[in-house]
Design an enzyme around this catalytic site. Structure first.
Site, PDB file in Angstrom:
ATOM      1  CG  HIS A 195      31.697  -5.570 -46.591  1.00 35.15           C
ATOM      2  ND1 HIS A 195      31.155  -4.437 -47.126  1.00 35.15           N
ATOM      3  CD2 HIS A 195      33.009  -5.554 -46.935  1.00 35.15           C
ATOM      4  CE1 HIS A 195      32.081  -3.770 -47.790  1.00 35.15           C
ATOM      5  NE2 HIS A 195      33.221  -4.437 -47.688  1.00 35.15           N
TER       6      HIS A 195
ATOM      7  CB  SER B   2      36.432  -0.942 -40.438  1.00 32.71           C
ATOM      8  OG  SER B   2      36.612  -1.365 -41.752  1.00 32.71           O
TER       9      SER B   2
ATOM     10  CE  LYS C 232      42.370   9.160 -43.517  1.00 34.18           C
ATOM     11  NZ  LYS C 232      41.906   9.681 -42.246  1.00 34.18           N
ATOM     12  CG  ASP C 233      40.845   3.236 -48.431  1.00 31.24           C
ATOM     13  OD1 ASP C 233      41.386   3.629 -47.380  1.00 31.24           O
ATOM     14  OD2 ASP C 233      40.045   2.285 -48.475  1.00 31.24           O
TER      15      ASP C 233
ATOM     16  CD  GLU D 164      63.514 -12.719 -52.750  1.00 28.89           C
ATOM     17  OE1 GLU D 164      64.753 -12.548 -52.748  1.00 28.89           O
ATOM     18  OE2 GLU D 164      62.743 -12.078 -53.477  1.00 28.89           O
TER      19      GLU D 164
HETATM   20  C1  HEM Z   1      46.343 -10.837 -49.652  1.00 30.86           C
HETATM   21  C2  HEM Z   1      46.390 -10.287 -48.502  1.00 30.86           C
HETATM   22  C3  HEM Z   1      45.290  -9.480 -47.835  1.00 30.86           C
HETATM   23  C4  HEM Z   1      44.329  -8.692 -48.406  1.00 30.86           C
HETATM   24  C5  HEM Z   1      44.107  -8.424 -49.892  1.00 30.86           C
HETATM   25  C6  HEM Z   1      43.551  -8.149 -47.315  1.00 30.86           C
HETATM   26  C7  HEM Z   1      42.476  -7.306 -47.473  1.00 30.86           C
HETATM   27  C8  HEM Z   1      41.821  -6.667 -46.437  1.00 30.86           C
HETATM   28  C9  HEM Z   1      40.872  -5.613 -46.595  1.00 30.86           C
HETATM   29  C10 HEM Z   1      40.408  -5.013 -47.945  1.00 30.86           C
HETATM   30  C11 HEM Z   1      40.491  -5.211 -45.338  1.00 30.86           C
HETATM   31  C12 HEM Z   1      39.601  -4.019 -44.980  1.00 30.86           C
HETATM   32  C13 HEM Z   1      40.427  -2.722 -45.004  1.00 30.86           C
HETATM   33  C14 HEM Z   1      41.373  -2.622 -43.858  1.00 30.86           C
HETATM   34  O1  HEM Z   1      40.933  -2.659 -42.697  1.00 30.86           O
HETATM   35  O2  HEM Z   1      42.601  -2.459 -44.093  1.00 30.86           O
HETATM   36  C15 HEM Z   1      41.150  -6.069 -44.390  1.00 30.86           C
HETATM   37  C16 HEM Z   1      40.972  -6.028 -42.994  1.00 30.86           C
HETATM   38  C17 HEM Z   1      41.594  -6.877 -42.084  1.00 30.86           C
HETATM   39  N1  HEM Z   1      42.625  -7.773 -42.365  1.00 30.86           N
HETATM   40 FE1  HEM Z   1      43.316  -8.195 -44.208  1.00 30.86          FE
HETATM   41  N2  HEM Z   1      44.050  -8.617 -46.115  1.00 30.86           N
HETATM   42  C18 HEM Z   1      45.107  -9.429 -46.400  1.00 30.86           C
HETATM   43  C19 HEM Z   1      45.892 -10.111 -45.487  1.00 30.86           C
HETATM   44  C20 HEM Z   1      45.700 -10.120 -44.090  1.00 30.86           C
HETATM   45  C21 HEM Z   1      46.536 -10.804 -43.143  1.00 30.86           C
HETATM   46  C22 HEM Z   1      47.772 -11.611 -43.516  1.00 30.86           C
HETATM   47  C23 HEM Z   1      45.990 -10.574 -41.882  1.00 30.86           C
HETATM   48  C24 HEM Z   1      46.454 -11.064 -40.501  1.00 30.86           C
HETATM   49  C25 HEM Z   1      47.200 -12.073 -40.244  1.00 30.86           C
HETATM   50  C26 HEM Z   1      44.834  -9.761 -42.060  1.00 30.86           C
HETATM   51  C27 HEM Z   1      43.995  -9.330 -41.039  1.00 30.86           C
HETATM   52  C28 HEM Z   1      42.978  -8.412 -41.180  1.00 30.86           C
HETATM   53  C29 HEM Z   1      42.104  -7.945 -40.105  1.00 30.86           C
HETATM   54  C30 HEM Z   1      42.132  -8.396 -38.635  1.00 30.86           C
HETATM   55  C31 HEM Z   1      41.228  -6.973 -40.670  1.00 30.86           C
HETATM   56  C32 HEM Z   1      40.146  -6.142 -39.968  1.00 30.86           C
HETATM   57  C33 HEM Z   1      40.842  -4.919 -39.540  1.00 30.86           C
HETATM   58  C34 HEM Z   1      39.994  -3.841 -38.961  1.00 30.86           C
HETATM   59  O3  HEM Z   1      38.825  -3.725 -39.352  1.00 30.86           O
HETATM   60  O4  HEM Z   1      40.554  -3.106 -38.144  1.00 30.86           O
HETATM   61  N3  HEM Z   1      44.680  -9.504 -43.403  1.00 30.86           N
HETATM   62  N4  HEM Z   1      41.966  -6.945 -45.094  1.00 30.86           N
END
Ligand code: HEM
Lengths: 432, 264
Positions: A229, A233, A257-258, A301
């Site tokens: 935030h 994004s 959309k989500d 797994e």
């Molecule tokens: C429990 C696991 C995770 C949860 C609940 C989570 C949750 C989220 C959420 C809610 C967002 C914003 C919505 C979206 O852009 O899809 C986000 C963005 C992002 N996540 Fe995760 N995430 C997780 C794991 C990861 C992992 C493992 C990575 C990378 C190694 C990662 C990298 C990113 C990045 C770089 C963004 C920004 C993306 C953008 O704005 O284009 N996330 N995450």
């Protein structure tokens, strides 16, 4: 000194910050004292989000839902599970047979884990493809990698709990990796086990840690979302929004959309859970653990297979462990290794091919992880491992330095127009 | 250049599918399993009650002398989605067994006729006893056996039907080891358990080897997955529900987005 001087010397303080709520009534009364309602409105209702987000951006929300469901089902399982080598297997079977809808809770928990990893791999792919790891989102990416490590730890620990053959032998193989630590290896392993072999003491602490780390993930996800935030994004164009022509409000546009994305994901998950609940698991885990009988193939797994392959194809144990851990940690260097200023693969024809090859290579490693560790498989595995690291250390900087990006639009709304006119190609199945 | 992209992507996707489908079948090449038509397969699969009841009879009269089924209770035999014996039948079945209970008020263990709430009585007091009675081989507990082998029910059925008189020349059998086409290594230390007429079915079905193998395998599948019927029913309902909900939400989403899409 006069009273006037005193007042000038000391800065006023406000330990009481009550007030400032845009709401009235009870909502306002609460919000004046605990500004979460205001924050929620600000961050989830009025929050501006790039207009061009595809369904690839639903996976963050999907992951959040998965995490919540995992915790709810996990809590329910915990009410009946017994972390004792004598009773663990039977207590899980009791859940499957005698607890009301226990079978549903357990199958949900087990299959959610697999789907959590499917979602996280797609989430990471999205970040890779659209350059979401670049300035200013490096920290989001790093926090994500921490989450990924924690997820793997939790999944590994959870898999030991039913105390089947794969639980026991998987735990033995993985904990034994620590014996590769120079000098202290053996002592560290004994300390981890709390005994001289994987047994009761180990199972009990695996259970405790499985819970602990699951909640740690929740904590780290909160940081992940706070950071999101702040930086906002990314989007398929990789261009930052400039004015309201480029954005929509989070609600109702992104939320609707989500929701579609989540429902489709849930649909596939439910279908697999209800019709092939054991497909993603290993049949040997329905055999109670037996330290005297080694299964012919010990396989982890499916979601660990690529990393397990890297571990196995390296002949030296210590180097193998370092390469395996390094293969995930190296993701953290990507924002600096790939220094190209263009984010999205849509405008990076060469890097795009590299990313696709990387994905393909990932599946090759997955295959090698499940194959026997000899002959041609080791050779293929070594080539794939070499490519895996070359992608980061050679291809990323090389392509960043030499590639000529395609012409780019000025803004997101222009990008959308170009898309309509067919001037650029994006990943179609994920856009409408 | 464009066609090059397309080709690379296409090849990637093909390879990915090939790999995924391979991962789960990359075990050593084995004889292809027999695949009878199971009533419990498919989206609307249910167990065939009569077959489960016959399967129980085969288990009780043949397999139970060596294999335990310690996670199943007699009461389960009367539950919905299983063989559905009547309450009286379940009581009668349970009372055929002598179970040890206690200690009583004097501190002594005693035996009494089984009750529906008792677990299936095991043929041996422990694993070592069963090994020593079976020449060192352990007849595995059958409670979840149908889920504990790749191939599941098909595999169990195949093993039961996989005994052959003619042993291939390259296979040497020690004492107490039998040739089986489907067992890993083609050697099994269980003698052929079923042959035509091993049991006499009360419902008049002919007790052919094939019939008994099919019945007892169905029974084992039920024992391993007693809630299979509820699961499939609930599965169909929830998939249908989610499908409708998804379509509706998708339409709502379209409507919401049309507010801005027309403006672009
Ligand atoms: C429990 C696991 C995770 C949860 C609940 C989570 C949750 C989220 C959420 C809610 C967002 C914003 C919505 C979206 O852009 O899809 C986000 C963005 C992002 N996540 Fe995760 N995430 C997780 C794991 C990861 C992992 C493992 C990575 C990378 C190694 C990662 C990298 C990113 C990045 C770089 C963004 C920004 C993306 C953008 O704005 O284009 N996330 N995450």
């Amino acid at each position: 000194m006069s009273a006037d001087n005193l007042e000038q010397k000391y800065k006023p303080v406000h330990t009481n910050k009550t007030g400032g709520s845009p709401f009235t009534g009870i909502t306002g009364w609460i919000d004046n004292r605990l500004p979460v309602i205001r924050m929620f409105k600000h961050e989830y209702l009025d929050f501006q989000v790039p207009k061009s987000l595809s369904y690839f951006w639903s996976f963050g929300g999907i992951l959040t839902i998965c995490l919540i469901l995992l915790i709810i089902t996990g809590l329910s399982l915990g009410m009946h599970y017994k972390p004792d080598t004598k009773y663990a297997f039977d207590s899980v079977e009791k859940i499957m047979r005698d607890v009301n809808f226990g079978w549903l809770i357990r199958y949900a928990h087990v299959n959610l884990t697999s789907f959590f990893f499917i979602a996280v791999y797609l989430h990471i792919f999205r970040s890779l493809y659209y350059g979401s790891y670049k300035e200013p989102r490096q920290l989001m990416w790093l926090i994500g990698i921490v989450i990924f490590f924690l997820m793997m730890a939790t999944a590994f620990l959870g898999y030991t709990l039913p105390w089947g053959q794969m639980s026991f032998w998987g735990a033995t193989v993985i904990t034994n990796l620590f014996s590769a630590i120079p000098f202290f290896g053996e002592s560290v392993v004994t300390w981890l086990w709390g005994d001289y072999s994987v047994g009761d003491a180990a199972l009990n602490r695996f259970y405790v840690l499985h819970w602990l780390i699951a909640f740690l993930i929740v904590g780290v996800v909160v940081f992940h979302v706070i950071a999101l935030h702040i930086v906002g994004s990314n989007n398929p164009s990789g261009i930052e929004p400039k004015d309201t022509r480029d954005t929509v409000s989070f609600s109702p546009f992104t939320t609707s959309k989500d929701l579609v994305g989540m429902l489709v994901f849930l649909l596939i998950f439910v279908a697999v859970m209800m019709y092939a609940p054991n497909y993603l698991g290993h049949p040997d885990n329905y055999i109670p653990a037996n330290p005297l009988v080694t299964p012919p193939h010990i396989v982890p797994e499916w979601y660990f297979l690529p990393f397990y392959a890297i571990l196995r194809v390296i002949p030296d144990k210590l180097m193998g462990v370092i390469a395996m851990v390094g293969s995930i940690a190296v993701l953290g260097l990507l924002p600096w290794l790939d220094f190209s200023r263009v984010r999205s693969c849509v405008f990076r024809p060469i890097w795009k091919q590299c990313v696709f090859l990387f994905v393909l290579n990932f599946f090759v490693l997955m295959y090698i992880g499940a194959a026997p560790a000899d002959g041609i498989y080791v050779v293929i595995g070594r080539i794939a491992t070499a490519f895996y690291f070359a992608f980061f250390f050679i291809l990323a900087p090389l392509v960043a330095a030499t590639e000529k990006p395609l012409p780019m639009p000025e803004s997101i709304h222009e990008f959308e127009n170009w898309k309509k006119q067919g001037k650029i190609k994006t990943i179609n199945i994920f856009s409408k | 250049m464009k066609t090059f992209f397309l080709k690379v992507n296409f090849i990637c996707i093909l390879l990915i599918f090939a790999f995924i489908s391979n991962i789960f079948y990359s075990k050593e090449a084995q004889a292809e399993l027999l695949k009878p038509n199971w009533s419990f397969e498919g989206f609307f699969g249910t167990f065939d009650r009569a077959s489960l009841q016959r399967g129980f009879q085969v288990y009780k009269e043949v397999c139970a002398s060596c294999h335990s089924m310690s996670l199943v209770s007699y009461r389960n035999l009367g539950e919905k989605g299983g063989p559905e014996f009547t309450e009286e039948e379940v009581k009668a079945i349970a009372s055929q067994y002598e179970v040890t209970d206690g200690p009583n008020a004097q501190g002594e263990m005693f035996t009494r006729p089984g009750r529906p709430s008792d677990k299936f009585k095991s043929p041996y007091p422990n694993e070592n006893a069963s090994r020593s009675a079976n020449g060192g081989a352990y007849p595995p507990d059958m409670s979840v056996l149908a889920k504990a082998r790749p191939g599941g029910a098909d595999y169990i059925y195949s093993v039961l039907m996989g005994y052959e008189e003619k042993v291939p020349e390259n296979i040497k059998l020690e004492d107490g080891v039998y040739y089986n086409k489907y067992m890993s290594g083609n050697k099994i230390r269980m003698s052929k358990p079923l042959s035509d007429g091993s049991v006499e079915y009360s419902d008049g079905t002919k007790a052919s080897e094939q019939q008994m193998a099919k019945d007892v395998t169905s029974f084992m599948m039920w024992a391993a997955e007693p809630h299979l019927e509820v699961r499939k029913k609930l599965g169909f309902k929830s998939v249908l529900y989610l499908l409708i909900l998804t379509i509706l939400v998708y339409l709502i989403k379209k409507k919401i987005w049309s507010r801005i899409e027309s403006k672009v």
